[in-house]
Design a protein around this motif. Structure first.
Motif, mmCIF file in Angstrom:
data_model
loop_
_atom_site.group_PDB
_atom_site.id
_atom_site.type_symbol
_atom_site.label_atom_id
_atom_site.label_comp_id
_atom_site.label_asym_id
_atom_site.label_seq_id
_atom_site.Cartn_x
_atom_site.Cartn_y
_atom_site.Cartn_z
ATOM 1 N N UNK A 1 0.735 -14.044 -12.161
ATOM 2 C CA UNK A 1 1.834 -14.682 -11.444
ATOM 3 C C UNK A 1 3.138 -14.718 -12.222
ATOM 4 N N UNK A 2 3.091 -14.523 -13.526
ATOM 5 C CA UNK A 2 4.322 -14.563 -14.311
ATOM 6 C C UNK A 2 5.044 -13.229 -14.317
ATOM 7 N N UNK A 3 4.470 -12.237 -13.667
ATOM 8 C CA UNK A 3 5.093 -10.919 -13.654
ATOM 9 C C UNK A 3 6.135 -10.771 -12.561
ATOM 10 N N UNK A 4 6.166 -11.708 -11.604
ATOM 11 C CA UNK A 4 7.065 -11.577 -10.467
ATOM 12 C C UNK A 4 8.520 -11.503 -10.881
ATOM 13 N N UNK A 5 8.908 -12.295 -11.875
ATOM 14 C CA UNK A 5 10.309 -12.324 -12.307
ATOM 15 C C UNK A 5 10.752 -10.971 -12.844
ATOM 16 N N UNK A 6 9.850 -10.244 -13.510
ATOM 17 C CA UNK A 6 10.200 -8.949 -14.083
ATOM 18 C C UNK A 6 10.504 -7.919 -12.996
ATOM 19 N N UNK A 7 9.993 -8.158 -11.789
ATOM 20 C CA UNK A 7 10.186 -7.204 -10.701
ATOM 21 C C UNK A 7 11.418 -7.525 -9.859
ATOM 22 N N UNK A 8 12.046 -8.675 -10.102
ATOM 23 C CA UNK A 8 13.110 -9.155 -9.222
ATOM 24 C C UNK A 8 14.364 -8.299 -9.246
ATOM 25 N N UNK A 9 14.567 -7.489 -10.287
ATOM 26 C CA UNK A 9 15.761 -6.672 -10.358
ATOM 27 C C UNK A 9 15.613 -5.304 -9.724
ATOM 28 N N UNK A 10 14.415 -4.992 -9.232
ATOM 29 C CA UNK A 10 14.174 -3.668 -8.673
ATOM 30 C C UNK A 10 14.626 -3.611 -7.213
ATOM 31 N N UNK A 11 15.175 -2.482 -6.816
ATOM 32 C CA UNK A 11 15.728 -2.331 -5.477
ATOM 33 C C UNK A 11 14.631 -2.409 -4.420
ATOM 34 N N UNK A 12 14.833 -3.284 -3.430
ATOM 35 C CA UNK A 12 13.896 -3.433 -2.313
ATOM 36 C C UNK A 12 14.636 -3.092 -1.027
ATOM 37 N N UNK A 13 14.434 -1.864 -0.525
ATOM 38 C CA UNK A 13 15.140 -1.416 0.673
ATOM 39 C C UNK A 13 14.182 -1.082 1.813
ATOM 40 N N UNK A 14 12.883 -1.198 1.558
ATOM 41 C CA UNK A 14 11.888 -1.000 2.605
ATOM 42 C C UNK A 14 11.449 -2.370 3.111
ATOM 43 N N UNK A 15 10.325 -2.437 3.799
ATOM 44 C CA UNK A 15 9.849 -3.721 4.293
ATOM 45 C C UNK A 15 9.728 -3.722 5.802
ATOM 46 N N UNK A 16 10.079 -4.865 6.427
ATOM 47 C CA UNK A 16 9.942 -4.999 7.876
ATOM 48 C C UNK A 16 10.975 -5.967 8.454
ATOM 49 N N UNK A 17 11.256 -5.755 9.719
ATOM 50 C CA UNK A 17 12.041 -6.696 10.522
ATOM 51 C C UNK A 17 11.057 -7.413 11.439
ATOM 52 N N UNK A 18 11.192 -8.735 11.545
ATOM 53 C CA UNK A 18 10.290 -9.494 12.403
ATOM 54 C C UNK A 18 11.061 -10.378 13.365
ATOM 55 N N UNK A 19 10.528 -10.572 14.576
ATOM 56 C CA UNK A 19 11.164 -11.444 15.553
ATOM 57 C C UNK A 19 10.160 -12.476 16.064
#
Length: 301
Positions: free
Chosen positions: A46-64
């Motif tokens: 769980x402490x690894x999440x912060x290290x990933x926060x600077x990486x570009x996130x341009x995929x994912x999903x749109x939800x309604x």
């Protein structure tokens, strides 16, 4: 056992980037010992999440999510398209959309709200980052509502109901809500998904965009060598054409190829008062990766 204070939890969160609830649990497991709590989080990943926060996130999903005369839409980003097919990520996007439907489209209010796991949206994101191993973020949200009428939603290429890569909300005011009006709203959503309108009506067109377009058209018209009086008429005509391309109500209805959207809505006895279109990742500058270099680096070369 040391008292687990809010300050202690905050300190651990700042050290590790883990979620608030996870930090509180870690401190309890470690009897308040900060270093032991850090180790506990590291063991859980769980402490690894912060290290990933600077990486570009341009995929994912749109939800309604919607109910009667109100609907919400959110965009939750991840680093790769693969995560968009992950059931846990899809479930989170659904939950965030329903949270937005309740609390509104302020991002901080959404992040502070809880989901069924008991965590806040912010902590659930952190937990999923640690679990899946990619940076994720809640990028934007929009809620539309009318006092009388419907707010319809449409998701293009839905992976499951209400989840996809392009979403549209259409708010129609009318004397009452009915199935025909909801169908029209969904058709407007389908139209907007295809045509990418930039504004609802002529008055809401961005002034800077209009000025840039007019300047280009003036130069093009002058290149023809026509007199200024003729140039003005040429530009006015081309501006009308520009409106037909970018203004939703001025566009030709894709469902019949003839009518204007404004006329279709008027004929239905309704008024289109707002719309919103989310296209996953639009406006995000994606990083270009060198796959060969990444493999070499991983191999220690």
């Amino acid at each position: 056992m040391a008292e687990i204070t809010a300050a202690l939890v905050r300190e651990l969160r700042e050290k590790t980037g883990a979620g608030m609830m996870d930090c509180k649990k870690a401190l309890k497991e470690a009897a308040g010992d900060m270093e032991a709590a850090v180790d506990w989080l590291r063991k859980k990943g769980l402490s690894q999440a912060a290290k990933k926060s600077g990486r570009t996130a341009a995929e994912g999903l749109v939800g309604v999510a919607s109910e009667k005369n109100r609907a919400a839409m959110v965009e939750v980003n991840a680093e790769t398209d693969f995560v968009g097919r992950n059931e846990a990520f899809q479930l989170l996007v659904e939950q965030v959309a329903h949270v937005a439907l309740k609390v509104g489209d302020d991002l901080e209010a959404i992040k502070a709200a809880t989901v069924p796991s008991g965590r806040t949206v912010a902590d659930e994101l952190t937990h999923l980052i640690a679990t899946i191993g990619e940076n994720m973020s809640l990028r934007r949200a929009k809620v539309l509502a009318v006092s009388s009428g419907v707010v319809a939603s449409y998701v293009h290429g839905a992976l499951r109901p209400g989840i996809g890569k392009i979403g549209v909300l259409a708010a129609l005011e009318a004397e009452s809500e009915n199935d025909a009006l909801l169908t029209l709203g969904r058709q407007i959503g389908m139209h907007a998904a295809a045509t990418r309108p930039a504004a609802l009506d002529v008055s809401s067109v961005d002034a800077d965009a209009l000025e840039r377009e007019r300047a280009v058209l003036v130069e093009q018209a002058r290149a023809s060598g026509k007199p200024e009086a003729i140039i003005d008429k040429m530009v006015d005509g081309r501006i009308r054409k520009f409106y037909e391309e970018v203004v939703l109500l001025e566009q030709v209805w894709v469902h019949d190829g003839e009518s204007r959207v404004a006329k279709v809505v008027e004929k239905a006895g309704a008024k289109l008062v707002a719309f919103e279109r989310f296209h996953l990742g639009e406006g995000i500058e994606k990083e270009e990766s060198d796959f060969a270099a990444e493999v070499a680096a991983a191999a220690g070369n």
